[in-house]
Design a protein around this motif. Structure first.
Motif, PDB file in Angstrom:
ATOM      1  N   GLN A  50       1.630  10.089 -10.535  1.00  0.00           N
ATOM      2  CA  GLN A  50       0.138  10.013 -11.400  1.00  0.00           C
ATOM      3  C   GLN A  50       0.059  11.266 -12.362  1.00  0.00           C
ATOM      4  OE1 GLN A  50      -3.297  11.098 -10.348  1.00  0.00           O
ATOM      5  NE2 GLN A  50      -4.074  10.028 -12.158  1.00  0.00           N
ATOM      6  N   ASN A  58       1.583   6.736  -6.615  1.00  0.00           N
ATOM      7  CA  ASN A  58       0.207   7.648  -7.104  1.00  0.00           C
ATOM      8  C   ASN A  58       0.451   8.788  -6.880  1.00  0.00           C
ATOM      9  OD1 ASN A  58      -2.840   8.286  -6.368  1.00  0.00           O
ATOM     10  ND2 ASN A  58      -2.318   7.112  -8.394  1.00  0.00           N
ATOM     11  N   VAL A  92     -15.317   9.527   3.611  1.00  0.00           N
ATOM     12  CA  VAL A  92     -15.118  10.898   3.855  1.00  0.00           C
ATOM     13  C   VAL A  92     -15.944  11.543   4.933  1.00  0.00           C
ATOM     14  CG1 VAL A  92     -14.879  13.106   2.735  1.00  0.00           C
ATOM     15  CG2 VAL A  92     -14.611  11.170   1.368  1.00  0.00           C
ATOM     16  N   ILE A  94     -13.266   4.865  -0.444  1.00  0.00           N
ATOM     17  CA  ILE A  94     -12.794   5.651   0.465  1.00  0.00           C
ATOM     18  C   ILE A  94     -14.044   6.503   1.079  1.00  0.00           C
ATOM     19  CG2 ILE A  94     -10.665   6.254  -0.610  1.00  0.00           C
ATOM     20  CD1 ILE A  94     -11.857   8.937  -1.261  1.00  0.00           C
ATOM     21  N   VAL A 136     -10.190  11.483   5.394  1.00  0.00           N
ATOM     22  CA  VAL A 136     -10.588  10.477   4.384  1.00  0.00           C
ATOM     23  C   VAL A 136      -9.766   9.167   4.723  1.00  0.00           C
ATOM     24  CG1 VAL A 136      -9.797   9.660   1.843  1.00  0.00           C
ATOM     25  CG2 VAL A 136     -10.457  12.181   2.510  1.00  0.00           C
ATOM     26  N   ASN A 137     -10.641   8.096   4.886  1.00  0.00           N
ATOM     27  CA  ASN A 137     -10.167   6.657   5.591  1.00  0.00           C
ATOM     28  C   ASN A 137     -10.154   5.751   4.284  1.00  0.00           C
ATOM     29  OD1 ASN A 137     -10.679   8.169   7.753  1.00  0.00           O
ATOM     30  ND2 ASN A 137      -9.749   6.435   8.473  1.00  0.00           N
ATOM     31  N   GLY A 138      -9.005   4.918   4.075  1.00  0.00           N
ATOM     32  CA  GLY A 138      -9.002   4.393   2.788  1.00  0.00           C
ATOM     33  C   GLY A 138      -8.382   2.988   3.148  1.00  0.00           C
ATOM     34  N   ALA A 139      -8.291   2.022   2.202  1.00  0.00           N
ATOM     35  CA  ALA A 139      -7.773   0.797   2.462  1.00  0.00           C
ATOM     36  C   ALA A 139      -6.401   0.652   1.152  1.00  0.00           C
ATOM     37  CB  ALA A 139      -8.865  -0.358   2.216  1.00  0.00           C
ATOM     38  N   GLY A 140      -5.941   1.670   0.771  1.00  0.00           N
ATOM     39  CA  GLY A 140      -4.716   1.748   0.007  1.00  0.00           C
ATOM     40  C   GLY A 140      -5.282   2.268  -1.358  1.00  0.00           C
ATOM     41  N   GLN A 141      -6.498   2.781  -1.462  1.00  0.00           N
ATOM     42  CA  GLN A 141      -6.800   3.241  -2.934  1.00  0.00           C
ATOM     43  C   GLN A 141      -5.965   4.360  -3.339  1.00  0.00           C
ATOM     44  OE1 GLN A 141      -8.944   2.900  -0.215  1.00  0.00           O
ATOM     45  NE2 GLN A 141     -10.928   2.201  -0.797  1.00  0.00           N
ATOM     46  N   ILE A 142      -5.777   4.193  -4.802  1.00  0.00           N
ATOM     47  CA  ILE A 142      -5.144   5.415  -5.500  1.00  0.00           C
ATOM     48  C   ILE A 142      -6.014   5.751  -6.650  1.00  0.00           C
ATOM     49  CG2 ILE A 142      -2.900   4.333  -5.012  1.00  0.00           C
ATOM     50  CD1 ILE A 142      -2.851   2.917  -7.770  1.00  0.00           C
ATOM     51  N   ARG A 143      -5.485   6.917  -7.090  1.00  0.00           N
ATOM     52  CA  ARG A 143      -6.523   7.559  -8.226  1.00  0.00           C
ATOM     53  C   ARG A 143      -5.975   7.105  -9.564  1.00  0.00           C
ATOM     54  NH1 ARG A 143      -7.621  14.015  -8.270  1.00  0.00           N
ATOM     55  NH2 ARG A 143      -8.745  14.102 -10.401  1.00  0.00           N
ATOM     56  N   ASP A 144      -6.907   6.834 -10.346  1.00  0.00           N
ATOM     57  CA  ASP A 144      -6.729   6.409 -11.809  1.00  0.00           C
ATOM     58  C   ASP A 144      -5.983   7.431 -12.659  1.00  0.00           C
ATOM     59  OD1 ASP A 144      -7.694   3.955 -11.315  1.00  0.00           O
ATOM     60  OD2 ASP A 144      -9.918   4.371 -11.813  1.00  0.00           O
ATOM     61  N   ASN A 200     -15.107   4.328  -5.026  1.00  0.00           N
ATOM     62  CA  ASN A 200     -14.130   3.644  -4.742  1.00  0.00           C
ATOM     63  C   ASN A 200     -13.850   3.165  -3.426  1.00  0.00           C
ATOM     64  OD1 ASN A 200     -13.079   5.899  -3.388  1.00  0.00           O
ATOM     65  ND2 ASN A 200     -11.619   6.521  -4.856  1.00  0.00           N
ATOM     66  N   LYS A 216       1.041  -1.263  -0.181  1.00  0.00           N
ATOM     67  CA  LYS A 216      -0.010  -0.033   0.072  1.00  0.00           C
ATOM     68  C   LYS A 216       0.734   1.315  -0.074  1.00  0.00           C
ATOM     69  CE  LYS A 216      -3.858  -1.940   2.539  1.00  0.00           C
ATOM     70  NZ  LYS A 216      -4.404  -2.194   3.943  1.00  0.00           N
ATOM     71  N   ARG A 273     -17.271   7.003  -0.949  1.00  0.00           N
ATOM     72  CA  ARG A 273     -17.287   7.122  -2.529  1.00  0.00           C
ATOM     73  C   ARG A 273     -17.327   5.753  -3.046  1.00  0.00           C
ATOM     74  NH1 ARG A 273     -18.998  11.014  -4.159  1.00  0.00           N
ATOM     75  NH2 ARG A 273     -17.725  11.089  -6.040  1.00  0.00           N
ATOM     76  N   LEU A 327       0.798   4.218  -2.668  1.00  0.00           N
ATOM     77  CA  LEU A 327       0.322   5.754  -2.283  1.00  0.00           C
ATOM     78  C   LEU A 327       1.363   6.635  -2.773  1.00  0.00           C
ATOM     79  CD1 LEU A 327      -1.298   5.137   1.249  1.00  0.00           C
ATOM     80  CD2 LEU A 327      -2.345   5.184  -1.110  1.00  0.00           C
ATOM     81  N   VAL A 331      -5.925   8.589   5.645  1.00  0.00           N
ATOM     82  CA  VAL A 331      -5.145   7.343   6.174  1.00  0.00           C
ATOM     83  C   VAL A 331      -5.381   6.302   4.920  1.00  0.00           C
ATOM     84  CG1 VAL A 331      -5.492   5.437   7.771  1.00  0.00           C
ATOM     85  CG2 VAL A 331      -6.081   7.618   8.577  1.00  0.00           C
ATOM     86  N   ASN A 332      -4.188   5.592   4.567  1.00  0.00           N
ATOM     87  CA  ASN A 332      -4.352   4.881   3.489  1.00  0.00           C
ATOM     88  C   ASN A 332      -4.942   5.042   2.210  1.00  0.00           C
ATOM     89  OD1 ASN A 332      -2.605   3.015   5.390  1.00  0.00           O
ATOM     90  ND2 ASN A 332      -4.441   2.188   5.995  1.00  0.00           N
ATOM     91  N   ALA A 333      -5.005   6.396   1.856  1.00  0.00           N
ATOM     92  CA  ALA A 333      -5.326   6.627   0.676  1.00  0.00           C
ATOM     93  C   ALA A 333      -4.599   7.913  -0.179  1.00  0.00           C
ATOM     94  CB  ALA A 333      -7.038   7.281   0.841  1.00  0.00           C
ATOM     95  N   SER A 334      -4.593   7.988  -1.485  1.00  0.00           N
ATOM     96  CA  SER A 334      -3.701   8.887  -2.252  1.00  0.00           C
ATOM     97  C   SER A 334      -3.970  10.232  -2.046  1.00  0.00           C
ATOM     98  CB  SER A 334      -3.883   8.409  -3.516  1.00  0.00           C
ATOM     99  OG  SER A 334      -3.222   9.288  -4.418  1.00  0.00           O
ATOM    100  N   VAL A 337      -6.673  15.276   5.955  1.00  0.00           N
ATOM    101  CA  VAL A 337      -5.791  14.060   6.747  1.00  0.00           C
ATOM    102  C   VAL A 337      -6.392  12.893   6.089  1.00  0.00           C
ATOM    103  CG1 VAL A 337      -4.639  13.787   8.643  1.00  0.00           C
ATOM    104  CG2 VAL A 337      -5.751  15.834   8.504  1.00  0.00           C
ATOM    105  N   PHE A 381      -6.891  12.275  -4.124  1.00  0.00           N
ATOM    106  CA  PHE A 381      -8.193  12.228  -3.908  1.00  0.00           C
ATOM    107  C   PHE A 381      -8.602  13.493  -3.251  1.00  0.00           C
ATOM    108  CE2 PHE A 381      -7.688   7.512  -3.615  1.00  0.00           C
ATOM    109  CZ  PHE A 381      -8.307   7.247  -4.898  1.00  0.00           C
TER     110      PHE A 381
END
Lengths: 415, 415
Positions: free
Chosen positions: A250, A246, B107, B105, B407-415, B103, A239, B101, A243, A364-367, A362, A370
């Protein structure tokens, strides 16, 4: 009355009519604006061609020419943008009850438009349509002062929108393009605090500082984006790599790209070699602290004061930290209150980071990429605020409104 | 580093520690501050006596001497004020979910302190305790720059509060009184936009304009209060009279007192004679339009441009209008965005007035004198904003905070 005082006063008067329009009526007008943009491509493109000819003759850079250029596809994209705005919920008119006081008066808050918004931006004709539609939907008159290179295109776009306003018996002054690019007039515009409620500058740091320094009207500021990714000792290695790549590669040159990487010293021996290889493959120039230098081929070693740069390109600053606190201290010192990211599987560290880091977004575990109105679900975006007054972070329709108090009584007086 | 840069930087650093303190801990500190003020009356009164001696020697007006004077009762009132603040709900830490969202994440928005607030005010020692406590409860460091005549008193009060901070191992820089009244230092303070988030000036229009004109930091402005009562044709005669007398005469010299009276021409023949007698009994000086002159003994007849004055005394401007629209047009032109009142039994007219009138507080059948943080249920009040950015109307604890995105994700990245 001068041209500027006059157009600001006209916008103020017009805004009173728009403030009381219901959502359905506003959406009908916006739909007609979208159709009119599509139907009037020819005249907009013709005006744009003249702007482009003049800009080429004046030796504008390729990047600026690209931003200035309109095509049928780009005009359709503007119209699509307005269609999106039609679908967004209207914040105006929302009422919150605050309660009934012991004396029986009822207190509530009602969300209302700001009134008149002034956009100051560079030579991007699409802002004219985007900001025009966002301000209209949120019930605000807008005064648009764009870069002089795009003036002809902006006037052509505004003429199309104003034609629609007339059709609906609404005042043209709801969407005004300042017709004269003279800088003295822009300065005069920034003094109109009796009639203009908010100034939003969009552009480089120079423009933002110029507007901030000269405005008597409140300014929503978007300074630079020095965003960090902190790879915690409890980070998931893959991950973290995703991150990093990206966020850094990106798209460069945008404010939500990563400019700094902080790595917990316990994970550095495992993770930095992998990161180093990936950054090398992408051609990213490395600046780092002395402790990390051995992981990279020919890095530039930074002194403490040299951190915090906004590279806006394939370049990054890397530093090892002893702890979560170390990462947060670095961010407090060098961050720009834009977007900060932690990569960790440790929920407690994540929560602590999100609570304590002072940035508008802020994660956590997101690019970091976003960090954008559309990606966060606001629909369109009028700007991003990196100062905390009124709005902090991506600004959507709600940011173009405020709340007034309503008091309803039965003749109560104060003792 | 200069004194000002240093104290602003110290406040900024201290604010990070306070921002993450929970509500219970903050309330404990505030309770101790309240007790300490009561326990240290002697030393505060001694400092105040020195200020008073100097002020008398400098020929300060009676009104200013009164505001400057502390007594045991006034110090107890300050402590009571802090006790009230303890009981108020803490806005910091409130989280609103904005959704997930496509994807994945998540918010949300988290309410956080602004950081560092700077108060600029006149010679009122009580502001030091009030603003200190409000800023502390909302998680902000505060820099207090009061009038030079009250400097000794302010320093004494701050010393008591800082003693409590030390006791709880919190940095004294959370509550700082600028120790030097030099105007040049105030100007320097207004440049510290790297470390100070908000400036709140409290005082006359001259002070507000001075701060607005010279600040590089966002300023919450409270300009004058030109509040109107509109007596609609469907007004209850007795309610209208009560609202007029309470608004105009219960206390003059305050920003939420009435300065203008608008009367629907259909109710004027019935109601104005009653109002005229009551105003005469209270000794209110009458200024009015030509149409209303016959109802009063020796009124001053105003031309159109002469409306809109802030009398701050037993004086009022009266005008007849043809319609609700006529009243709202007058208010749009001469009002000050503070408080506007309609007296009517016509629910539709009331609703239209509340929707369309652009003022921070819009009332139906209630006295303008309720336009005050405590009366509206905010608890204490840090100020009243008559501009729309960030806050509009009476400002309580929430106005000293902002929201950041999480923002809380699980490793998402932007296309």
């Amino acid at each position: 009355m001068s041209l500027i005082t006059e157009l600001a006063q006209a916008a103020r008067n017009a805004s009173r009519q728009l403030a009381i329009l219901d959502s359905d009526s506003k959406n009908q007008v916006l739909q007609a604006m979208s159709s009119a943009l599509r139907a009037n491509q020819e005249v907009i493109l013709a005006a744009n061609l003249k702007d482009l000819d003049a800009a080429k003759a004046n030796g504008l850079s390729e990047a600026m020419l690209d931003r200035l250029t309109l095509t049928p596809a780009r005009i359709n994209a503007m119209a699509d943008g307005i269609d999106t705005i039609v679908k967004l919920a209207d914040p105006v008119g929302l009422r919150r009850e605050l309660g009934t006081r012991p004396n029986g008066i009822k207190v509530s808050k009602l969300r209302v438009p700001l009134g008149v918004v002034c956009m100051i931006y560079e030579a991007r004709p699409n802002v004219t349509a985007d900001a025009g539609a966002l301000c209209f939907k949120s019930g605000n008159a807008v005064i648009l002062r764009g870069g002089k290179e795009a003036l002809g295109s902006s006037l052509a776009i505004a003429a199309v929108l104003q034609q629609v306003l007339r059709l609906f018996n609404l005042p043209e002054a709801l969407i005004t393009v300042v017709p004269d690019p003279d800088r003295a007039l822009m300065l005069e515009l920034l003094q109109q605090r009796q009639t203009i409620d908010l100034v939003i500058p969009r552009g480089g740091e120079g423009l933002i500082n110029f507007v901030t320094d000269n405005s008597k009207i409140p300014v929503i500021q978007h300074f630079k984006g020095v965003c960090h990714l902190y790879v915690d000792r409890a980070a998931d290695v893959e991950k973290a790599l995703n991150l990093l790549l990206n966020g850094k590669t990106q798209r460069t040159g945008v404010c939500n790209a990563l400019e700094g990487l902080l790595v917990h010293k316990e994970i550095a021996p495992v993770w930095l070699p992998i990161a180093a290889q990936a950054l090398k493959d992408k051609g990213v120039k490395i600046n780092c602290d002395a402790a990390s230098a051995a992981y990279f081929a020919q890095p530039t070693v930074l002194t403490d004061e040299q951190f915090g740069a906004e590279y806006l390109g394939l370049e990054i600053a890397i530093r090892q930290v002893d702890s979560l606190d170390g990462a947060m201290n670095h961010i407090a010192r060098f961050g720009s209150h834009h977007t900060e990211v932690i990569c960790t599987e440790d929920l407690q560290a994540a929560a602590q980071f999100q609570q304590a880091v002072d940035a508008s977004v802020v994660m956590v575990n997101a690019s970091s990429r976003f960090s954008d109105g559309a990606e966060l679900g606001l629909g369109a975006e009028i700007g991003i605020a990196t100062t905390k007054l009124h709005a902090y972070g991506p600004m959507g329709l709600e940011s173009l409104t405020t709340e007034k108090y309503l008091v309803n009584g039965a003749g109560q007086i104060r003792d």
